[in-house]
Design a protein around this motif. Structure first.
Motif, PDB file in Angstrom:
ATOM      1  N   GLY A  37      24.226  50.321  50.004  1.00 26.28           N
ATOM      2  CA  GLY A  37      23.229  49.982  51.118  1.00 26.28           C
ATOM      3  C   GLY A  37      22.886  48.295  50.817  1.00 26.28           C
ATOM      4  N   VAL A  38      23.338  47.856  49.680  1.00 25.06           N
ATOM      5  CA  VAL A  38      22.855  46.630  49.199  1.00 25.06           C
ATOM      6  C   VAL A  38      24.111  45.772  49.858  1.00 25.06           C
ATOM      7  N   TYR A  39      25.350  46.263  49.635  1.00 29.71           N
ATOM      8  CA  TYR A  39      26.641  45.614  50.103  1.00 29.71           C
ATOM      9  C   TYR A  39      27.557  46.559  51.098  1.00 29.71           C
ATOM     10  N   ASP A  40      28.113  46.062  51.740  1.00 26.18           N
ATOM     11  CA  ASP A  40      29.121  47.021  52.462  1.00 26.18           C
ATOM     12  C   ASP A  40      30.443  47.418  51.593  1.00 26.18           C
ATOM     13  N   GLY A  41      30.707  46.658  50.560  1.00 22.52           N
ATOM     14  CA  GLY A  41      32.064  47.037  49.676  1.00 22.52           C
ATOM     15  C   GLY A  41      31.923  45.971  48.417  1.00 22.52           C
ATOM     16  N   ILE A  42      32.952  46.424  47.764  1.00 21.48           N
ATOM     17  CA  ILE A  42      32.915  45.915  46.456  1.00 21.48           C
ATOM     18  C   ILE A  42      34.195  45.287  46.055  1.00 21.48           C
ATOM     19  N   ASN A  43      34.341  44.122  45.379  1.00 24.02           N
ATOM     20  CA  ASN A  43      35.702  43.351  44.816  1.00 24.02           C
ATOM     21  C   ASN A  43      36.068  43.906  43.424  1.00 24.02           C
ATOM     22  N   ILE A  44      36.895  44.781  43.309  1.00 20.67           N
ATOM     23  CA  ILE A  44      37.297  45.057  41.990  1.00 20.67           C
ATOM     24  C   ILE A  44      38.374  44.154  41.437  1.00 20.67           C
ATOM     25  N   LYS A  45      37.922  43.646  40.159  1.00 26.46           N
ATOM     26  CA  LYS A  45      38.893  42.894  39.421  1.00 26.46           C
ATOM     27  C   LYS A  45      39.127  43.438  38.005  1.00 26.46           C
ATOM     28  N   LEU A  81      40.452  44.253  46.477  1.00 28.57           N
ATOM     29  CA  LEU A  81      41.176  43.996  45.218  1.00 28.57           C
ATOM     30  C   LEU A  81      41.297  42.429  44.893  1.00 28.57           C
ATOM     31  N   GLY A  82      40.625  42.000  43.780  1.00 25.07           N
ATOM     32  CA  GLY A  82      40.637  40.670  43.436  1.00 25.07           C
ATOM     33  C   GLY A  82      41.476  40.240  42.171  1.00 25.07           C
ATOM     34  N   CYS A  83      41.452  39.106  41.934  1.00 20.68           N
ATOM     35  CA  CYS A  83      41.865  38.735  40.729  1.00 20.68           C
ATOM     36  C   CYS A  83      41.363  37.391  40.194  1.00 20.68           C
ATOM     37  N   MET A  84      41.723  36.939  39.047  1.00 22.79           N
ATOM     38  CA  MET A  84      41.265  35.623  38.419  1.00 22.79           C
ATOM     39  C   MET A  84      42.587  34.861  38.692  1.00 22.79           C
ATOM     40  N   THR A  85      42.674  33.512  38.071  1.00 23.85           N
ATOM     41  CA  THR A  85      43.898  32.989  38.001  1.00 23.85           C
ATOM     42  C   THR A  85      44.627  33.603  36.778  1.00 23.85           C
ATOM     43  N   GLU A  86      45.736  34.295  37.156  1.00 26.77           N
ATOM     44  CA  GLU A  86      46.633  34.994  36.172  1.00 26.77           C
ATOM     45  C   GLU A  86      47.922  35.074  36.218  1.00 26.77           C
ATOM     46  N   THR A  87      48.905  35.289  35.256  1.00 30.60           N
ATOM     47  CA  THR A  87      50.199  35.643  35.608  1.00 30.60           C
ATOM     48  C   THR A  87      50.486  36.651  36.426  1.00 30.60           C
ATOM     49  N   SER A  88      51.877  36.739  36.895  1.00 29.95           N
ATOM     50  CA  SER A  88      52.136  37.877  37.489  1.00 29.95           C
ATOM     51  C   SER A  88      51.906  39.304  36.803  1.00 29.95           C
ATOM     52  N   CYS A  89      51.755  39.312  35.416  1.00 29.98           N
ATOM     53  CA  CYS A  89      51.362  40.539  34.911  1.00 29.98           C
ATOM     54  C   CYS A  89      50.164  41.250  35.207  1.00 29.98           C
ATOM     55  N   ALA A  90      49.075  40.623  35.366  1.00 33.15           N
ATOM     56  CA  ALA A  90      47.770  41.256  35.522  1.00 33.15           C
ATOM     57  C   ALA A  90      47.620  41.372  37.007  1.00 33.15           C
ATOM     58  N   VAL A  91      48.288  40.426  38.056  1.00 33.09           N
ATOM     59  CA  VAL A  91      48.405  40.443  39.311  1.00 33.09           C
ATOM     60  C   VAL A  91      49.075  41.732  39.786  1.00 33.09           C
ATOM     61  N   GLU A  94      41.152  48.207  51.528  1.00 35.19           N
ATOM     62  CA  GLU A  94      41.167  47.354  52.928  1.00 35.19           C
ATOM     63  C   GLU A  94      41.445  45.905  52.828  1.00 35.19           C
ATOM     64  N   TYR A  95      40.932  45.286  51.695  1.00 33.39           N
ATOM     65  CA  TYR A  95      41.365  43.719  51.759  1.00 33.39           C
ATOM     66  C   TYR A  95      42.016  43.547  50.201  1.00 33.39           C
ATOM     67  N   ALA A  96      42.571  42.522  50.175  1.00 37.72           N
ATOM     68  CA  ALA A  96      42.988  42.129  48.806  1.00 37.72           C
ATOM     69  C   ALA A  96      43.345  40.723  48.812  1.00 37.72           C
ATOM     70  N   ASP A  97      42.789  39.782  47.586  1.00 39.29           N
ATOM     71  CA  ASP A  97      43.139  38.716  47.312  1.00 39.29           C
ATOM     72  C   ASP A  97      43.788  38.423  45.981  1.00 39.29           C
ATOM     73  N   LEU A  98      45.146  38.817  46.103  1.00 39.47           N
ATOM     74  CA  LEU A  98      45.850  38.872  44.984  1.00 39.47           C
ATOM     75  C   LEU A  98      46.960  37.681  44.918  1.00 39.47           C
ATOM     76  N   ASP A  99      46.265  36.493  44.875  1.00 41.40           N
ATOM     77  CA  ASP A  99      47.042  35.238  44.736  1.00 41.40           C
ATOM     78  C   ASP A  99      46.854  34.451  43.362  1.00 41.40           C
ATOM     79  N   GLY A 100      46.371  34.898  42.294  1.00 38.81           N
ATOM     80  CA  GLY A 100      46.168  34.317  41.134  1.00 38.81           C
ATOM     81  C   GLY A 100      47.361  33.872  40.830  1.00 38.81           C
ATOM     82  N   ASN A 101      48.407  34.450  40.385  1.00 39.89           N
ATOM     83  CA  ASN A 101      49.830  33.946  40.039  1.00 39.89           C
ATOM     84  C   ASN A 101      50.345  32.832  40.737  1.00 39.89           C
ATOM     85  N   LEU A 102      49.708  32.944  42.051  1.00 39.64           N
ATOM     86  CA  LEU A 102      50.571  31.793  43.394  1.00 39.64           C
ATOM     87  C   LEU A 102      49.918  30.292  42.709  1.00 39.64           C
ATOM     88  N   LEU A 103      48.780  30.800  42.129  1.00 43.92           N
ATOM     89  CA  LEU A 103      47.912  29.335  41.798  1.00 43.92           C
ATOM     90  C   LEU A 103      48.208  28.590  40.717  1.00 43.92           C
TER      91      LEU A 103
END
Length: 382
Positions: A288-296, A322-332, A343-352
């Motif tokens: 009720g406070v948010y519509d969804g959550i970002n899990i990292k 699903l999100g991530c920090m700046t990480e290697t491809s291991c954690a991503v 529904e959503y993903a932000d798994l680009d930390g290894n690309l950065l």
């Protein structure tokens, strides 16, 4: 017989064949301050070392900027097999190489002779010290990688998930000058969704600059708690909706629950919690406070907790990101095993980063592609 017991017994029946057929990987460097448990057959053996991640571009957020991310690489060896894990520590998590290595050095994983007892091992770590979620994530990821290798199965299959049902991932565009933003947008041309970091006075200019380069690409927005007025936040949400935005992540301070709930009720865009949610117990109060959550994984403590979080959020009718920090491809790649639940993903930390150590999950035509033939988390050392 419970399903977990069946999997455990079946996997150990294959163990001798697997151990002979899967590479254990490289031993971690002895230099760099990491601990190396004496290798004991039939026991879990922990090794780790610091590894600074080099960013391709300065990472500019509403409250700080950085060009590197501290990181710790970790291995758990068991009877010739090696599971890989990592802890990434961006500043806002409150962890550091010193705190992570101190916590890991306090662990006695050598007491465990069965890597399948993941819950027991994770409960043991929580009992050693509270917090330290990134450090715990490193161990959790390595355990999952190890168990998957023993079973010769990737985790998406162990969880019963369909690898064809993965979402597109966004590619992050940090706060920067218009010229740099244009260059970053050009580099992100293969990606179907762009994530825009906001929270300063030039938010609208940033979006308009992106629209000059790619008028039709969907965007999502992460304000990183940078918006302070709920009325202005609502106005911004309406403006963003007219500019092809999909959702807004953590618009206001995580402590500002009432104003966030007010915004969520009125916003034309879904409002997703990031800093406001870390582990399973945080989710129910946010309904009720948010519509969804970002899990990292670095917030949750690893894959085990992340899977439970995704399951609960979906049961509550909340969206999963699903999100991530700046990480290697291991954690991503470890996080990507959960991608069919999101529904959503932000798994680009290894690309950065410019110094990835692993080959793992891929992005093809903007969509997450899981390695089909690699067990565990799906990575191999480069």
């Amino acid at each position: 017989m419970e399903r977990r017991d069946f999997l455990r017994i079946s996997a150990f029946g294959l163990a001798s064949a697997v151990i002979g057929g899967v590479s254990a990987g490289n031993v971690l460097p002895s230099s760099g301050g990491g601990r190396s448990d004496s290798t004991r057959p039939g026991h879990l053996n922990l090794r780790f070392f610091p590894y600074e991640l080099k960013l391709k571009h300065a990472f500019n957020l509403a409250k700080y900027s950085r060009t590197t991310t501290p990181d710790v690489q970790l291995e758990i060896e068991y009877d010739g097999l090696t599971g890989y894990g990592e802890a990434s520590m961006p500043p806002y998590l409150g962890e550091s190489v010193e705190s992570v290595t101190r916590f890991l050095s306090s662990l006695d994983l050598g007491q465990f002779t069965d890597p399948f007892r993941i819950e027991e091992i994770l409960d043991y770590m929580d009992g050693v010290a509270p917090g330290n979620n990134a450090a715990k994530a490193a161990v959790d990821i390595a355990l999952h990688d190890l168990v998957g290798k023993i079973m010769r199965q990737p985790w998406y299959r162990i969880w019963g998930l369909n690898p064809d049902h993965t979402p597109y991932t966004s590619f992050t565009i940090g706060i920067d000058t218009p010229d740099v933003v244009r260059r970053k947008v050009a580099e992100a041309s293969p990606y179907k969704i762009l994530k825009v970091k906001m929270g300063l006075d030039n938010d609208r200019q940033l979006v308009e600059t992106i629209r000059e380069c790619r008028p039709e690409v969907p965007i999502c927005v992460d304000a990183n708690q940078g918006w302070t007025d709920k009325e202005k936040a609502l106005d911004m949400c309406h403006w963003l909706a007219s500019r092809g935005c999909l959702f807004v992540e953590q618009p206001m301070a995580k402590e500002n629950i009432d104003d966030t709930a007010w915004l969520t009720e009125r916003s034309p865009l879904p409002i997703i919690a990031d800093e406001a949610v870390k582990r399973l117990d945080d989710i129910l109060p946010l309904k009720g406070v948010y519509d969804g959550i970002n899990i990292k994984l670095m917030k949750s403590g690893g894959m085990h907790e992340a899977y439970r979080m995704a399951t609960l959020a979906r049961a509550l009718g909340m969206k999963v990101m699903l999100g991530c920090m700046t990480e290697t491809s291991c954690a991503v790649s470890a996080a990507a095993q959960l991608a069919p639940l999101a529904e959503y993903a932000d798994l680009d930390g290894n690309l950065l980063i410019a110094n990835d150590r692993f080959d793992g999950m891929k992005i093809t035509d903007g969509r997450i592609v899981l390695p089909r033939e690699r067990p565990g988390i799906g990575v191999s050392l480069l």
